[in-house]
Enzyme design. Structure first.
Site, PDB file in Angstrom:
ATOM      1  N   HIS A 188       0.504  -1.250  -0.282  1.00 23.14           N
ATOM      2  CA  HIS A 188       0.178  -0.043   0.093  1.00 23.14           C
ATOM      3  C   HIS A 188       0.793   1.479  -0.179  1.00 23.14           C
ATOM      4  O   HIS A 188       0.053   2.375  -0.381  1.00 23.14           O
ATOM      5  CB  HIS A 188      -0.642  -0.120   1.827  1.00 23.14           C
ATOM      6  CG  HIS A 188      -1.795  -0.748   0.634  1.00 23.14           C
ATOM      7  ND1 HIS A 188      -2.116  -2.264   1.106  1.00 23.14           N
ATOM      8  CD2 HIS A 188      -3.201  -0.599  -0.073  1.00 23.14           C
ATOM      9  CE1 HIS A 188      -2.833  -2.769   0.696  1.00 23.14           C
ATOM     10  NE2 HIS A 188      -4.258  -1.968   0.370  1.00 23.14           N
ATOM     11  N   ARG A 295     -10.881   4.003  -1.294  1.00 22.82           N
ATOM     12  CA  ARG A 295     -10.316   2.179  -0.285  1.00 22.82           C
ATOM     13  C   ARG A 295     -10.911   3.464   1.252  1.00 22.82           C
ATOM     14  O   ARG A 295     -10.165   3.873   1.843  1.00 22.82           O
ATOM     15  CB  ARG A 295      -8.643   1.587  -0.902  1.00 22.82           C
ATOM     16  CG  ARG A 295      -8.072   1.686  -1.143  1.00 22.82           C
ATOM     17  CD  ARG A 295      -6.430   1.337  -1.336  1.00 22.82           C
ATOM     18  NE  ARG A 295      -6.986   0.469  -2.464  1.00 22.82           N
ATOM     19  CZ  ARG A 295      -5.784   0.430  -3.730  1.00 22.82           C
ATOM     20  NH1 ARG A 295      -5.819   1.546  -4.075  1.00 22.82           N
ATOM     21  NH2 ARG A 295      -5.415  -0.349  -4.100  1.00 22.82           N
ATOM     22  N   ARG A 331     -15.159   1.776  -1.851  1.00 24.77           N
ATOM     23  CA  ARG A 331     -15.160  -0.379  -0.804  1.00 24.77           C
ATOM     24  C   ARG A 331     -15.841  -0.272   0.488  1.00 24.77           C
ATOM     25  O   ARG A 331     -14.939   0.880   1.174  1.00 24.77           O
ATOM     26  CB  ARG A 331     -14.105  -0.245  -1.453  1.00 24.77           C
ATOM     27  CG  ARG A 331     -13.624  -1.956  -0.912  1.00 24.77           C
ATOM     28  CD  ARG A 331     -13.124  -2.182  -1.012  1.00 24.77           C
ATOM     29  NE  ARG A 331     -11.304  -2.041  -0.752  1.00 24.77           N
ATOM     30  CZ  ARG A 331      -9.769  -2.018  -1.071  1.00 24.77           C
ATOM     31  NH1 ARG A 331      -9.988  -2.819  -2.453  1.00 24.77           N
ATOM     32  NH2 ARG A 331      -8.704  -1.114  -0.452  1.00 24.77           N
ATOM     33  N   GLU A 430     -11.318 -10.517  -6.581  1.00 24.65           N
ATOM     34  CA  GLU A 430     -10.030 -10.595  -5.595  1.00 24.65           C
ATOM     35  C   GLU A 430      -9.304 -11.737  -5.076  1.00 24.65           C
ATOM     36  O   GLU A 430      -8.587 -11.971  -4.818  1.00 24.65           O
ATOM     37  CB  GLU A 430      -9.878 -10.099  -4.877  1.00 24.65           C
ATOM     38  CG  GLU A 430     -10.946  -8.773  -4.339  1.00 24.65           C
ATOM     39  CD  GLU A 430     -10.224  -7.916  -3.270  1.00 24.65           C
ATOM     40  OE1 GLU A 430      -9.597  -7.425  -3.042  1.00 24.65           O
ATOM     41  OE2 GLU A 430     -10.600  -7.396  -2.391  1.00 24.65           O
ATOM     42  N   ASN A 453      -4.767  -6.888  -7.946  1.00 18.80           N
ATOM     43  CA  ASN A 453      -3.693  -7.289  -6.251  1.00 18.80           C
ATOM     44  C   ASN A 453      -3.319  -8.817  -5.459  1.00 18.80           C
ATOM     45  O   ASN A 453      -2.900  -9.465  -6.009  1.00 18.80           O
ATOM     46  CB  ASN A 453      -3.270  -6.220  -5.365  1.00 18.80           C
ATOM     47  CG  ASN A 453      -3.064  -4.473  -6.312  1.00 18.80           C
ATOM     48  OD1 ASN A 453      -2.517  -5.173  -7.303  1.00 18.80           O
ATOM     49  ND2 ASN A 453      -3.732  -3.323  -5.414  1.00 18.80           N
ATOM     50  N   ASP A 454      -4.561  -8.654  -4.684  1.00 19.81           N
ATOM     51  CA  ASP A 454      -5.208  -9.577  -4.556  1.00 19.81           C
ATOM     52  C   ASP A 454      -5.070 -11.079  -5.364  1.00 19.81           C
ATOM     53  O   ASP A 454      -4.991 -11.854  -4.887  1.00 19.81           O
ATOM     54  CB  ASP A 454      -6.003  -9.448  -3.510  1.00 19.81           C
ATOM     55  CG  ASP A 454      -6.021  -8.660  -2.472  1.00 19.81           C
ATOM     56  OD1 ASP A 454      -4.553  -9.274  -2.020  1.00 19.81           O
ATOM     57  OD2 ASP A 454      -6.071  -7.615  -1.918  1.00 19.81           O
ATOM     58  N   ARG A 464       1.650 -10.692  -1.817  1.00 25.04           N
ATOM     59  CA  ARG A 464       1.942  -9.449  -2.873  1.00 25.04           C
ATOM     60  C   ARG A 464       2.962  -9.033  -1.641  1.00 25.04           C
ATOM     61  O   ARG A 464       3.831  -7.750  -2.166  1.00 25.04           O
ATOM     62  CB  ARG A 464       0.789  -9.110  -2.311  1.00 25.04           C
ATOM     63  CG  ARG A 464      -0.076  -8.473  -1.202  1.00 25.04           C
ATOM     64  CD  ARG A 464      -1.592  -8.085  -1.342  1.00 25.04           C
ATOM     65  NE  ARG A 464      -1.493  -6.174  -2.600  1.00 25.04           N
ATOM     66  CZ  ARG A 464      -2.174  -5.700  -2.177  1.00 25.04           C
ATOM     67  NH1 ARG A 464      -3.844  -6.451  -1.857  1.00 25.04           N
ATOM     68  NH2 ARG A 464      -2.841  -4.735  -2.361  1.00 25.04           N
ATOM     69  N   CYS A 501      -9.406  -2.261 -11.285  1.00 24.44           N
ATOM     70  CA  CYS A 501      -9.574  -1.727  -9.703  1.00 24.44           C
ATOM     71  C   CYS A 501      -7.581  -1.945  -9.543  1.00 24.44           C
ATOM     72  O   CYS A 501      -7.086  -0.995  -8.999  1.00 24.44           O
ATOM     73  CB  CYS A 501      -9.803  -1.238  -9.079  1.00 24.44           C
ATOM     74  SG  CYS A 501     -10.917  -2.414  -8.038  1.00 24.44           S
TER      75      CYS A 501
HETATM   76  C1  PEP Z   1      -7.352  -5.350  -5.327  1.00 27.23           C
HETATM   77  O1  PEP Z   1      -6.554  -6.492  -4.295  1.00 27.23           O
HETATM   78  O2  PEP Z   1      -6.165  -5.518  -6.578  1.00 27.23           O
HETATM   79  C2  PEP Z   1      -6.949  -3.591  -5.483  1.00 27.23           C
HETATM   80  C3  PEP Z   1      -7.389  -2.896  -5.538  1.00 27.23           C
HETATM   81  O3  PEP Z   1      -7.277  -4.160  -3.222  1.00 27.23           O
HETATM   82  P1  PEP Z   1      -6.147  -3.765  -2.315  1.00 27.23           P
HETATM   83  O4  PEP Z   1      -5.000  -2.934  -3.186  1.00 27.23           O
HETATM   84  O5  PEP Z   1      -6.465  -2.458  -1.794  1.00 27.23           O
HETATM   85  O6  PEP Z   1      -5.957  -4.787  -1.524  1.00 27.23           O
HETATM   86 MG    MG Z   2      -7.763  -6.102  -3.089  1.00 27.47          MG
END
Ligand code: PEP
Ligand code: MG
Length: 552
Positions: A188, A295, A331, A430, A453-454, A464, A501
Site C-alpha cells: 500500500h 479505499r 469500497r 479478488e 493485486n489480491d 504480495r 481496479c
Molecule cells: C486489489 O487487491 O487489487 C485491490 C484493488 O485492493 P487492495 O490493493 O486495496 O487490496
Molecule cells: Mg485487495
C-alpha cells in the site's frame, strides 16, 4: 557519488535531501529528578506543542472531511489541557520526583482505567483518547516526531518499510519521493506513492547508510536507482530527464477532454483509485470519469478510535459533492492482512492474508459494518454513489451484505433520513473462488471490479508483501488473465459491467488485452489516467483481438 539499485514502483525523478523516517518512540525510562521545576517546564512546553499540533490536525481534518472530523482533534486538545490531568502530572513530578515522561505515562494509565470503568459507553471510549493524547506528549518529550517528518523543506523519505497507518499520517507536502529498504510493488505504500504521483523505490536493503542523512540524493523511479551526491554529469542528466518527463506530461495534458476511444470506436471508462477525500483534486485534475475505488479503510487508519457515523458521513459527502455527479465507488472497510488497526483488537493470526479481513470482519462485527453503511447511504444524496464489497468468496456473503444494506435503508427511512434509491452495489473479484463462481455472483450485483493485486496473490499463492518473491509474483501469468476473461464473460452474459481496479489496470502492456476481453472500466491512480487514454486512442482492437484471445 554512490549509486544504489532498488526496484522502481512509481515513476519520475526527484531531487532533494535524504531524510530518515522517525518512528514514534514510546519506550519510557523512569527517572528520579532533583530539579522538579525544570521537569514541570519540560512538561508544559511539550503540552503546548501537542496542543499546537492537534490544532493543525483539526484544521487539516476540517478541510479534508468537514467540521465533525475536526472535532476529534479538538477534543484531544481539550484533554491535553484538562486541569485534573495536568494536576495529576504536577503531583507526580513534584511529590514523587518523577521525570515528565513517566508522570504523563502514569497519569494516562490512571485516567484510562478510570474512564474504562465508567458505565457510560461515551466515557469508556475516552480511555483511548487520553492514551492517545499522552502518547503524543510523551513523543514530544522523548524527541520522537509525530507524523514522521520534522523538516522545513520537502525531502526524499527513507524508511525500513512503512505500514499503511504510518503512511496515511505523513505530511504529503513534505515528500518529494519515497525509498524503502523492504516492501513490494503492490504494497500500500507503493500504491500511495503512485496515487500521489511521486517517484518511489523499494527494496534497497541496508545500502542507504544513516550517514547519508541530509545529503542530496536523486531518485529515478523508472530505473529504480538512488544516487547519493551525484557528480555534475549525472546530475545534469537527471535534471534533463526530469525536464523531459515534465514536457511529456504537458503533451498528455492535451488529451484532457478527449474520449477514451480506440481507433476502431471501442470506448472504455477510466476512473481513479483514491485513499482520501484529499485525492479528489488530482482525480479531477487528470480528467478521470469517476472514482472506481475509494479505499475507505484509510479513513479508519487515520483515526485512533472507530470513526463515527458522522465523521464518515462528512468524508463521503465531501468526495461525492466534489465529484459533482460523476460516479464514486466506495469500497467498504478492507482491513486485516497488511492493514492492521490497533483499536480493532483483532487476534494475531498465523496467516493474516487468508484470515479475518475485509468483508469477513464486517459480517462478523455487524455494528462496524452498519455504521459505515449508514454513513454511506446518508451521503448518497450528494452525488452518484456505488458501494463495493471486498474479499468476496461466496454468494451467501454477498446476500448477507446486501441484507445489511436493506436493514440500514429501512432504519434511515424510519428515522426520516434521506438517501438515494439509486445506489449501485458491486463486488471486488479478488479471490479465485469469486472469479470461478462469477456467473452466480453476477446475478446478485450491478458490477464487478477485479482487484488484481489480491487476485494475483491468491491465484499464484504468492504473498504480495514479500519483496523476495520477485518474478514469482507475476500479474501477467496466464492463470490471472484467464480468470479476468472468465469474469468479463460472466459479467456480460448477465448484463453487468466489469472493471479492473488493481494496479494491473494501469499496465499499458496489457491495455490491448483488457480491451480485447471487453473490460468496461479501468480504475487507476490519477497520474496514470492520461497515459492510459493515450494508449487506448492508439489501439485498434480489431487488428489485435483474435491473436490476443488465441494466446490467452
Ligand atoms: C486489489 O487487491 O487489487 C485491490 C484493488 O485492493 P487492495 O490493493 O486495496 O487490496
Ligand atoms: Mg485487495
Amino acid at each position: 557519488m554512490i549509486s544504489i539499485q532498488g526496484k522502481g514502483v512509481s515513476t519520475g525523478v526527484a531531487i532533494g535531501p535524504l531524510y530518515f523516517y522517525k518512528r514514534a518512540n514510546t519506550t519510557i525510562t523512569r527517572e528520579t529528578v532533583s530539579d522538579t521545576a525544570k521537569e514541570w517546564d519540560r512538561f508544559k512546553a511539550a503540552q503546548a506543542k501537542a496542543v499546537d499540533q492537534l490544532g493543525e490536525l483539526a484544521e487539516k481534518a476540517r478541510v479534508e472531511a468537514g467540521d465533525s472530523a475536526a472535532l476529534l482533534f479538538e477534543t484531544h486538545q481539550m484533554m491535553a489541557e484538562d486541569l485534573d490531568y495536568e494536576e495529576n502530572i504536577q503531583t507526580l513530578i513534584q511529590d514523587e520526583k518523577l521525570n515528565a515522561e513517566a508522570a504523563v505515562s502514569d497519569t494516562a494509565s490512571q485516567f484510562a482505567e478510570m474512564f474504562a470503568s465508567m458505565d457510560d459507553p461515551y466515557m469508556q471510549a475516552r480511555a483511548a483518547d487520553v492514551k492517545d493524547v499522552s502518547t503524543r506528549i510523551i513523543g514530544i518529550l522523548t524527541g520522537a516526531v509525530q507524523g514522521g517528518i520534522d523538516s522545513k523543506v520537502p525531502v526524499i523519505l527513507i524508511a525500513d518499510d512503512l505500514a499503511p497507518s504510518e503512511t496515511v499520517q505523513l505530511d504529503k507536502s513534505k515528500i518529494l519521493g519515497f525509498v524503502t529498504e523492504g516492501g513490494s510493488g503492490s504494497s500500500h505504500t507503493a500504491i500511495l506513492a503512485r496515487t500521489m504521483g511521486i517517484p518511489a523505490i523499494i527494496g534497497v536493503g541496508d545500502q542507504v547508510k544513516k550517514e547519508f542523512a541530509g545529503r542530496e540524493v536523486i531518485i529515478d523511479g523508472t530505473l529504480g536507482v538512488v544516487i547519493v551526491e551525484a557528480d555534475a554529469t549525472t546530475k545534469a542528466q537527471m535534471i534533463a530527464k526530469k525536464e523531459e518527463q515534465r514536457k511529456n506530461r504537458e503533451m498528455l495534458e492535451l488529451l484532457k477532454g478527449r474520449a477514451n476511444e480506440t481507433k476502431d470506436g471501442h470506448s472504455i471508462r477510466i476512473y481513479c483509485n483514491i485513499g482520501s477525500p484529499d485525492d479528489v483534486s488530482s482525480v479531477i485534475g487528470n480528467d478521470a470519469g469517476g472514482i472506481g475505488l475509494f479505499r475507505s479503510e484509510f479513513l479508519y487508519l487515520n483515526c485512533d478510535d472507530y470513526p463515527t457515523e458522522d465523521y464518515q458521513f462528512e468524508a463521503y459527502k465531501k468526495v461525492l459533492s466534489d465529484m459533482d455527479g460523476k460516479e464514486v465507488i466506495i469500497r467498504t472497510l478492507d482491513i486485516g492482512a497488511d492493514k492492521q488497526i490497533g483499536y480493532f483488537d483483532l487476534p494475531k493470526e498465523e496467516n493474516p492474508a487468508m484470515g479475518n479481513r475485509a468483508l469477513r470482519i464486517c459480517l462478523s462485527r455487524p455494528e462496524i459494518f452498519r455504521t459505515q453503511l449508514r454513513a454511506l447511504y446518508r451521503a448518497s444524496v450528494f452525488g452518484k454513489l456505488s458501494i463495493m464489497f471486498p474479499m468476496v468468496t461466496s454468494v451467501w456473503e454477498v446476500k448477507e451484505a446486501k441484507k445489511m444494506c436493506e436493514r440500514v435503508k429501512k432504519e434511515l427511512t424510519e428515522e426520516g433520513k434521506a438517501f438515494s434509491d439509486d445506489v449501485h452495489i458491486g463486488i471486488m473479484i479478488e479471490t479465485p473462488a469469486a472469479a470461478v463462481i462469477s456467473d452466480r455472483l453476477a446475478k446478485e450485483v450491478d458490477f464487478f471490479s477485479c482487484g488484481t493485486n489480491d487476485l494475483t496473490q491468491y491465484t499464484l499463492a504468492c504473498d504480495r508483501q514479500n519483496a523476495d518473491l520477485g518474478r514469482f509474483f507475476d500479474p501477467h501469468h496466464p492463470a490471472v488473465l484467464r480468470l479476468l476473461k472468465l469474469v468479463a464473460d460472466n459479467a456480460h452474459k448477465n448484463n453487468i459491467w466489469v472493471g479492473i481496479c488493481g494496479e494491473l489496470g494501469a499496465d499499458l502492456s496489457l491495455t490491448e488485452t483488457f480491451l480485447s476481453i471487453g473490460i468496461d472500466e479501468l480504475s487507476v491512480s490519477p497520474r496514470a489516467v492520461l497515459p492510459l487514454r493515450q494508449k487506448i486512442r492508439e489501439t485498434n482492437v480489431a487488428t489485435v483481438k483474435d491473436k490476443i484471445l488465441e494466446n490467452l
